[in-house]
Design an enzyme around this catalytic site. Structure first.
Site, PDB file in Angstrom:
ATOM      1  CE  LYS A 125      -3.443  -2.832   0.400  1.00 15.12           C
ATOM      2  NZ  LYS A 125      -3.729  -3.569  -0.822  1.00 15.12           N
ATOM      3  CD  GLU A 156      -4.976   5.591   4.255  1.00 16.97           C
ATOM      4  OE1 GLU A 156      -4.202   5.008   3.486  1.00 16.97           O
ATOM      5  OE2 GLU A 156      -6.178   5.312   4.369  1.00 16.97           O
ATOM      6  CG  HIS A 179     -12.491  -0.508   9.160  1.00 15.62           C
ATOM      7  ND1 HIS A 179     -12.800   0.815   8.975  1.00 15.62           N
ATOM      8  CD2 HIS A 179     -12.013  -0.616  10.419  1.00 15.62           C
ATOM      9  CE1 HIS A 179     -12.503   1.478  10.070  1.00 15.62           C
ATOM     10  NE2 HIS A 179     -12.030   0.636  10.961  1.00 15.62           N
ATOM     11  NE  ARG A 211      -9.092  -8.846  -2.687  1.00 17.03           N
ATOM     12  CZ  ARG A 211     -10.144  -8.189  -2.242  1.00 17.03           C
ATOM     13  NH1 ARG A 211     -11.325  -8.375  -2.790  1.00 17.03           N
ATOM     14  NH2 ARG A 211     -10.044  -7.315  -1.259  1.00 17.03           N
TER      15      ARG A 211
END
Lengths: 165, 503
Positions: B118, B202, B237, B294
């Protein structure tokens, strides 16, 4: 068979119920309100109930200490007991607390040891199931009397993890 | 390129069944693999061939690269479809497939590396001109050092796994005091889910919408975006309700998003199906979060509105074929919604509730699709993801899709397990959802949707039904002869299910 008297607990209500069979139908009195029910047990847990022209398709499943009734996507648990039987007293506020896991899984970490002081809401044991780690906490403050599991151990739903006193 | 005549499906549950269905429609032989916990699973029953992998724990079974490739070689599978989760975004696996001469149905390991890390992906998006959320590089071990970084970004901050996805290893910290325990949890989860404990921070965008773009890219340089999905209704999440199109996206915004998504995948020379995820803040600004390299769980809603079978397209692209449509032929028709059916109890903070499915009735009728990997009598194993099925509804417009979903949820019965079906039904009826007023904290903001509504009439019917069932049970017992069961029957309300009796 003679009429059966029972006490039903549903949501926050406690209701007196009488059931009997009359001419192949069931007469169910709920808090004095009479239901004349044509009930058919169908496949699996399904029942078809017809009462006063209304049709209800429900499933009734006996699980643990309750009947779980589903109608559409809604579900309601009904606990039945002999009339007059006192509601089970909840003595957890004082006295030792048995900390249990509601879900089966694997113990990945034990965060406390016997004799440790703990505060209410503190995590004692981490149990993993279905790829999620869940910290199981004590509901009361006190001292850890025993830790009843070790890391790596598989536990069933309802298993005792620790006792806090 | 060898033509694909046999595909090994390196997954389990509903997604394995979904891929096997595509294989059979294409005249391709399907090969299932299974752990010891899944011998009786539906994907094993559906496939043409099935081979054991090993013990239930994922590392020994569905993550066991050597064993899976052994099976592929032995049975002569030309290709492997990884589904999602497990090895789907594992570049080492994609590389091992290539080395073994087996086609991996998905992106190249190089593209996977580029988007899978990421931290690197962020840098690449910044240089491609795609807006990103403020964040950090990989975190140091020391919580105090992490606290300094978190303070610079400003709380609340998200702790995320560098190798992660699907909410695994993700936590929200509201202050420095939360950090030590949350970091330990996130590291543990990241290590067990991805084999890599690396984390980063983040900035948390407050109450964003989650909106993502489905793309297909082929070996001939074509990239086609297939509209967006909104997946704002989440717990921990992880998405619970997804739909396409998003009620917050009009044609102009869609064109902009599709342009960003196309740029994002071109930046990493991506091939095959992928999803570019964005957050939309309250002011309508979009931020790139990640590329999911994916197939996505929520791919059916895109299939329903575009008419394109994404799994089939993946297989065709992997076999050297082209994307079945050009960008200007993509048309979103009507509206589709998906509800994930998970074996979790929303009333108890989504506690996993594995068990045996006693009875199952699958909804059908106009506009309904049900993707699952279960059947009546199947025991949901504790070792894997709690998602057991997906219910998808299509309608000419959003309102019709919602009413069909509500109707289908009323028809669906999964007896024996606690699931989130009652919650989904309440979401479909909630004013905020119908208005399209969605954000990722929707369920936290509407906790009343998690618990059963007070409904005196339902209570009455439930009591009547329970009383009838109870009476029949007593009748059956006395008919069976009072002698043998007399001691037990002295108190008629003590029934058989004593294992779960608690005092």
């Amino acid at each position: 068979m003679a009429p059966v008297k029972i006490t039903a607990e549903v949501g926050t209500r406690t209701i007196e119920v009488t059931v009997e069979r009359e001419n192949g139908r069931y007469v169910v009195e709920v808090d004095g309100h009479r239901h004349d029910v044509d009930a058919r047990k169908l496949e699996g847990d399904f029942y078809s109930l017809l009462t006063a022209g209304r049709s209800y398709e429900v499933t009734v499943e006996c699980r643990g200490d309750a009947y779980h009734v589903r109608h559409g996507a809604a579900e309601q648990a009904v606990r039945l007991s002999d009339p007059g039987r006192k509601a089970r007293a909840n003595t957890r506020a004082s006295g030792p607390e048995r900390v249990v896991t509601l879900m089966p899984g694997k113990v990945v970490r034990v965060l406390v040891g016997p004799g440790d002081a703990v505060v209410a809401g503190q995590g004692l044991v981490v149990v993993e199931a279905m790829k999620m780690e869940n910290e199981i906490a004590t509901g009361r403050a006190g001292r850890v009397r025993s830790v009843d599991v070790r890391p790596g151990q598989n536990v069933e739903g309802g298993a005792l993890l620790a006792v806090v006193e | 390129m060898r033509p694909i005549g046999k595909i090994l499906v390196a997954n389990r549950g509903e997604i394995a069944v979904r891929v096997i269905r595509a294989c059979h429609e294409m005249g391709i032989r399907s090969v299932a693999v299974y752990s010891d916990a899944d011998r009786d699973a539906l994907h094993v029953r559906f496939a043409h061939e099935a081979y054991a992998l090993g013990p239930p724990d994922p590392a020994s079974s569905y993550l066991n690269i050597e064993r899976i490739l052994d099976v592929a070689r032995t049975c002569g599978a030309e290709a492997i479809h990884p589904g999602y989760g497990f090895l789907a975004e594992n570049a080492r696996f994609a590389r091992a497939c290539r080395d073994a001469g087996v086609t991996f149905i998905g992106p190249s390991p190089e593209a996977m590396d580029a988007v899978g890390d990421k931290v690197r992906a962020r840098e690449q998006m910044i240089s491609a001109g795609v807006p990103v959320i403020p964040g950090t590089s990989p975190l140091p071990e020391d919580p105090a050092a992490v606290a300094t970084l978190a303070a610079e970004i400003g709380y609340p901050v998200l702790i995320k796994a560098a190798a992660g996805g699907g909410g695994k290893g993700m936590r929200v910290a509201h202050g420095a005091g939360d950090l030590p325990s949350l970091l330990a949890q996130a590291r543990g989860e990241a290590r067990s889910a991805f084999g890599d404990p690396t984390l980063f921070l983040e900035k948390r965008i407050v109450r964003p919408r989650h909106i993502e773009v489905q793309v297909l890219a082929d070996a001939y340089g074509a990239v086609v975006a297939l509209g967006e999905r909104e997946c704002s209704i989440q717990r921990r999440h992880q998405k619970l309700v997804e739909e396409s199109p998003s009620p917050a996206v009009d044609a102009d915004v869609r064109a902009h998003l599709q342009d960003l998504a196309t740029r994002a995948v071109r930046a990493v020379s991506y091939e095959n199906a992928g999803t570019v995820e964005f957050l939309r803040d309250a002011d309508g600004r979009f931020y790139f979060i990640e590329v999911n390299a994916r197939l996505q769980v929520e791919h059916p809603v895109t299939e329903m509105v575009t008419g394109i079978d994404l799994v089939r397209s993946m297989i065709e692209i992997a076999g050297g074929g082209r994307i079945p449509v050009a960008q200007d032929e993509v048309e979103l028709r009507g509206h589709a919604i998906e509800c994930r059916i998970v074996a979790e109890d929303p009333v108890r903070n989504f506690l996993p509730s594995p068990g045996t499915i006693r009875g199952l009735r699958v909804p059908s009728g106009p506009g309904i699709r049900y993707d699952d990997g279960t059947y009546a009598g199947w025991t949901v194993p504790i070792h894997y993801d709690p998602m057991i099925a997906k219910l998808i509804a299509w309608g000419r417009n959003r309102r019709e899709a919602i009413s069909r979903m509500a109707r289908a949820l009323d028809e669906l019965r999964i007896d024996g397990l606690t699931t989130c079906v009652p919650m989904h039904r309440k979401v479909m009826a909630s004013e905020a959802f119908v208005r399209g007023d969605l954000h990722t904290e929707f369920l936290e903001q509407h906790p009343e949707l998690l618990v059963p509504a007070a409904d005196p009439w339902l209570d009455e019917i439930a009591v009547v039904a329970a009383a009838v069932a109870h009476f029949r049970r007593i009748e059956a017992r006395s008919a069976a002869g009072a002698d043998s069961s007399a001691p037990r029957d002295r108190s008629t309300w003590r029934w058989d299910g004593r294992a779960g009796w608690r005092r």
